[in-house]
Structures are given as C-alpha cells and as structure tokens.
Design a protein around this motif. Structure first.
Motif, PDB file in Angstrom:
ATOM      1  N   THR A  56       0.926  -0.874   0.072  1.00 41.78           N
ATOM      2  CA  THR A  56       0.242  -0.049  -0.505  1.00 41.78           C
ATOM      3  C   THR A  56       0.931   1.529   0.202  1.00 41.78           C
ATOM      4  O   THR A  56       0.059   2.384  -0.687  1.00 41.78           O
ATOM      5  N   ALA A  57       2.103   1.100   0.134  1.00 39.66           N
ATOM      6  CA  ALA A  57       3.209   2.189   0.451  1.00 39.66           C
ATOM      7  C   ALA A  57       4.069   1.678   0.122  1.00 39.66           C
ATOM      8  O   ALA A  57       4.691   1.128   0.087  1.00 39.66           O
ATOM      9  N   ALA A  58       5.474   2.773  -0.350  1.00 44.11           N
ATOM     10  CA  ALA A  58       6.078   3.146  -0.365  1.00 44.11           C
ATOM     11  C   ALA A  58       6.814   2.554   0.463  1.00 44.11           C
ATOM     12  O   ALA A  58       6.757   3.201   1.897  1.00 44.11           O
ATOM     13  N   LEU A  59       8.187   1.447   0.137  1.00 41.99           N
ATOM     14  CA  LEU A  59       8.938   1.238   1.403  1.00 41.99           C
ATOM     15  C   LEU A  59      10.396   2.189   2.496  1.00 41.99           C
ATOM     16  O   LEU A  59      10.507   3.026   1.153  1.00 41.99           O
ATOM     17  N   PRO A  60      10.325   2.424   3.683  1.00 42.01           N
ATOM     18  CA  PRO A  60      11.581   3.803   3.845  1.00 42.01           C
ATOM     19  C   PRO A  60      12.458   2.874   3.414  1.00 42.01           C
ATOM     20  O   PRO A  60      13.361   1.890   3.084  1.00 42.01           O
ATOM     21  N   GLU A  61      14.078   4.079   3.168  1.00 45.10           N
ATOM     22  CA  GLU A  61      14.900   3.352   2.875  1.00 45.10           C
ATOM     23  C   GLU A  61      15.903   2.398   3.422  1.00 45.10           C
ATOM     24  O   GLU A  61      15.400   2.761   5.047  1.00 45.10           O
ATOM     25  N   MET A  62      15.841   1.375   3.538  1.00 46.73           N
ATOM     26  CA  MET A  62      17.312   0.827   4.498  1.00 46.73           C
ATOM     27  C   MET A  62      18.475   1.276   5.251  1.00 46.73           C
ATOM     28  O   MET A  62      18.506   1.652   3.751  1.00 46.73           O
ATOM     29  N   LYS A  63      18.533   1.955   5.972  1.00 48.30           N
ATOM     30  CA  LYS A  63      19.805   1.856   7.264  1.00 48.30           C
ATOM     31  C   LYS A  63      20.530   0.530   7.516  1.00 48.30           C
ATOM     32  O   LYS A  63      21.452   1.515   7.347  1.00 48.30           O
ATOM     33  N   LEU A  64      19.877   0.099   7.866  1.00 49.26           N
ATOM     34  CA  LEU A  64      20.560  -1.445   8.329  1.00 49.26           C
ATOM     35  C   LEU A  64      21.652  -0.957   9.290  1.00 49.26           C
ATOM     36  O   LEU A  64      22.918  -1.065   9.179  1.00 49.26           O
ATOM     37  N   GLU A  65      20.589  -0.025  10.302  1.00 54.01           N
ATOM     38  CA  GLU A  65      21.721   0.327  11.658  1.00 54.01           C
ATOM     39  C   GLU A  65      20.882  -0.303  13.019  1.00 54.01           C
ATOM     40  O   GLU A  65      19.034   0.158  12.601  1.00 54.01           O
ATOM     41  N   LEU A  66      21.058  -0.573  14.107  1.00 53.44           N
ATOM     42  CA  LEU A  66      20.269  -1.314  15.054  1.00 53.44           C
ATOM     43  C   LEU A  66      19.662   0.237  15.910  1.00 53.44           C
ATOM     44  O   LEU A  66      20.682   0.481  16.528  1.00 53.44           O
ATOM     45  N   PRO A  67      19.046  -0.264  16.221  1.00 55.39           N
ATOM     46  CA  PRO A  67      18.916   0.891  17.638  1.00 55.39           C
ATOM     47  C   PRO A  67      19.551   0.324  18.365  1.00 55.39           C
ATOM     48  O   PRO A  67      19.490  -1.252  18.895  1.00 55.39           O
ATOM     49  N   PRO A  68      19.816   0.903  19.899  1.00 56.23           N
ATOM     50  CA  PRO A  68      20.116   0.728  20.871  1.00 56.23           C
ATOM     51  C   PRO A  68      19.488  -0.281  21.847  1.00 56.23           C
ATOM     52  O   PRO A  68      17.907  -0.468  22.239  1.00 56.23           O
ATOM     53  N   ALA A  69      19.888  -1.887  22.507  1.00 59.61           N
ATOM     54  CA  ALA A  69      18.289  -2.240  23.454  1.00 59.61           C
ATOM     55  C   ALA A  69      18.913  -1.345  24.560  1.00 59.61           C
ATOM     56  O   ALA A  69      19.749  -1.207  25.222  1.00 59.61           O
ATOM     57  N   SER A  70      17.805  -2.088  25.356  1.00 62.14           N
ATOM     58  CA  SER A  70      18.136  -1.943  26.747  1.00 62.14           C
ATOM     59  C   SER A  70      16.740  -3.333  28.169  1.00 62.14           C
ATOM     60  O   SER A  70      16.198  -3.333  27.201  1.00 62.14           O
ATOM     61  N   GLY A  71      17.982  -3.332  28.733  1.00 59.96           N
ATOM     62  CA  GLY A  71      16.822  -4.175  29.836  1.00 59.96           C
ATOM     63  C   GLY A  71      17.468  -5.510  29.191  1.00 59.96           C
ATOM     64  O   GLY A  71      17.681  -5.829  28.358  1.00 59.96           O
ATOM     65  N   GLU A  72      15.500  -6.591  29.018  1.00 60.46           N
ATOM     66  CA  GLU A  72      15.637  -7.902  28.468  1.00 60.46           C
ATOM     67  C   GLU A  72      15.788  -7.637  26.887  1.00 60.46           C
ATOM     68  O   GLU A  72      15.085  -8.783  26.053  1.00 60.46           O
ATOM     69  N   GLN A  73      15.326  -6.388  26.406  1.00 62.55           N
ATOM     70  CA  GLN A  73      14.300  -5.990  24.789  1.00 62.55           C
ATOM     71  C   GLN A  73      15.917  -7.124  23.666  1.00 62.55           C
ATOM     72  O   GLN A  73      16.940  -7.299  23.971  1.00 62.55           O
ATOM     73  N   VAL A  74      15.509  -7.692  22.828  1.00 61.06           N
ATOM     74  CA  VAL A  74      15.903  -7.799  21.834  1.00 61.06           C
ATOM     75  C   VAL A  74      15.953  -7.455  21.390  1.00 61.06           C
ATOM     76  O   VAL A  74      14.869  -7.018  20.217  1.00 61.06           O
ATOM     77  N   VAL A  75      17.382  -6.781  20.214  1.00 57.75           N
ATOM     78  CA  VAL A  75      17.094  -5.855  18.575  1.00 57.75           C
ATOM     79  C   VAL A  75      17.759  -6.680  17.760  1.00 57.75           C
ATOM     80  O   VAL A  75      18.619  -7.201  17.345  1.00 57.75           O
ATOM     81  N   THR A  76      17.165  -6.754  16.467  1.00 60.50           N
ATOM     82  CA  THR A  76      18.196  -7.389  15.541  1.00 60.50           C
ATOM     83  C   THR A  76      17.153  -6.980  14.089  1.00 60.50           C
ATOM     84  O   THR A  76      16.067  -5.555  13.968  1.00 60.50           O
ATOM     85  N   PHE A  77      17.647  -7.828  12.965  1.00 58.40           N
ATOM     86  CA  PHE A  77      17.342  -7.412  11.365  1.00 58.40           C
ATOM     87  C   PHE A  77      15.967  -8.543  11.297  1.00 58.40           C
ATOM     88  O   PHE A  77      16.080  -9.544  11.588  1.00 58.40           O
ATOM     89  N   VAL A  78      15.324  -7.986  10.457  1.00 56.11           N
ATOM     90  CA  VAL A  78      14.322  -9.134   9.857  1.00 56.11           C
ATOM     91  C   VAL A  78      13.995  -8.585   8.330  1.00 56.11           C
ATOM     92  O   VAL A  78      14.255  -7.580   7.785  1.00 56.11           O
ATOM     93  N   ASN A  79      13.663 -10.033   7.731  1.00 51.40           N
ATOM     94  CA  ASN A  79      14.109  -9.348   6.265  1.00 51.40           C
ATOM     95  C   ASN A  79      12.635 -10.083   6.053  1.00 51.40           C
ATOM     96  O   ASN A  79      11.892 -10.788   6.529  1.00 51.40           O
ATOM     97  N   ALA A  80      12.247  -9.511   4.932  1.00 50.10           N
ATOM     98  CA  ALA A  80      10.457  -9.531   4.030  1.00 50.10           C
ATOM     99  C   ALA A  80      11.466  -9.951   3.165  1.00 50.10           C
ATOM    100  O   ALA A  80      12.455  -8.778   2.521  1.00 50.10           O
ATOM    101  N   GLN A  81      10.650 -10.726   2.096  1.00 49.81           N
ATOM    102  CA  GLN A  81      10.511 -11.395   1.083  1.00 49.81           C
ATOM    103  C   GLN A  81       9.350 -10.194   0.306  1.00 49.81           C
ATOM    104  O   GLN A  81       8.336 -10.294   0.778  1.00 49.81           O
TER     105      GLN A  81
END
Length: 84
Positions: A56-81
């Motif tokens: 329904t919309a244009a995807l944002p530009e991929m930056k390939l930068e992870l935000p910082p995690a805090s506490g019990e958070q899991v921060v990772t990339f997700v891939n989509a086809q």
C-alpha cells in the motif's frame, strides 16, 4: 514479477503485564508496533507487517543500523521478501 529482499531493524520487548501477548514488537523505521507470543512469532509478524506495508505504500530506505537495546530487549534485523 521482480522479487527483492529487504531488511529492517526490530526491537522486541517482553510484555510482563499483558495477558494476551508475551512480546511487543517495534519497527522503528515504520513507527509501528505489533505483538507476538514468542521471539520467532515476533519476527514473523514483523516480516508480515513489512510485506503488507509494501502493498500500500513505498517502503522507507533501508539504513541497516540497529537501535540500542535496553534491559531484556532483543534488537535484530528482520528480512522480508517483496514481490513487485
């Protein structure tokens, strides 16, 4: 039909006070939240969100930068086809 693969960061946070879902999933490049009951489920709903968003919309530009995690958070990339 052309197919491309995209990757976006996700922040997965355990939900301790939610009786329906165990994890809150944040997609910072989209400013969107999803919910899931497992880490694997969180990655699946994030990929599904990105795929549906692309219909329904244009995807944002991929930056390939992870935000910082805090506490019990899991921060990772997700891939989509994405099929165009």
């Amino acid at each position: 039909m052309a197919t491309k693969f995209v990757a976006y960061p996700v922040v997965i946070t355990p939900e301790k006070n939610n009786e329906y879902y165990d994890y809150l999933v944040f997609l910072p490049d989209f400013g969107a939240y999803c919910q899931a009951n497992s880490i694997l489920g969180a990655l699946r709903v994030a990929a599904k969100f990105i795929t549906n968003y692309s219909m329904t919309a244009a995807l944002p530009e991929m930056k390939l930068e992870l935000p910082p995690a805090s506490g019990e958070q899991v921060v990772t990339f997700v891939n989509a086809q994405i099929t165009e």
